[in-house]
Motif scaffolding. Structure first.
Motif, short mmCIF file in Angstrom:
data_model
loop_
_atom_site.label_atom_id
_atom_site.label_comp_id
_atom_site.label_asym_id
_atom_site.label_seq_id
_atom_site.Cartn_x
_atom_site.Cartn_y
_atom_site.Cartn_z
N THR A 1 0.77 -0.68 -0.17
CA THR A 1 0.20 0.30 0.31
C THR A 1 0.90 1.73 -0.04
N GLU B 1 -5.70 -2.10 3.03
CA GLU B 1 -5.70 -1.08 3.62
C GLU B 1 -6.80 -1.20 5.58
N TYR C 1 -5.93 -2.50 -3.34
CA TYR C 1 -5.13 -2.02 -2.08
C TYR C 1 -6.40 -1.65 -1.01
#
Length: 97
Positions: free
Chosen positions: A43, A93, A89
């Motif tokens: 990330t 996260e 992503y």
């Protein structure tokens, strides 16, 4: 693979879905710290490139931590806004929270 052949699936490229599979697998088998390290590394690389050129890409060079690629065989484009990168992503996260 760990072989630098010039194709899109080999070293040095890190594909978003494979990063997710590794992080989720490590979490399930009790390697949470390693899973978090992978999630954080991927990330942050996407974040760095987004700041640099304003895009999220399909392919990333995990050695240079950039979206600059040199594919010599196979599909050589690096599509902007690629769906699986965006989705992975977001999942990674969430994993880091």
């Amino acid at each position: 693979s760990a072989f630098d052949s010039g194709t899109q699936w080999d070293e040095p490229y890190g594909w978003a879905p494979i990063q997710l599979l590794a992080a989720e697998g490590m979490t399930r088998y009790g390697f949470a710290n390693d899973a978090m390290r992978i999630a954080r590394s991927f990330t942050s690389m996407v974040d760095e490139n987004l700041r640099r050129d304003g895009t999220i890409r399909e392919k990333y060079n995990v050695e240079t931590r950039s979206s600059e690629i040199r594919i010599t065989a196979g599909y050589a484009q690096n599509v902007i806004g690629f769906g699986w990168t965006n989705g992975v992503y977001l999942v990674l996260e969430r994993m880091l929270q």
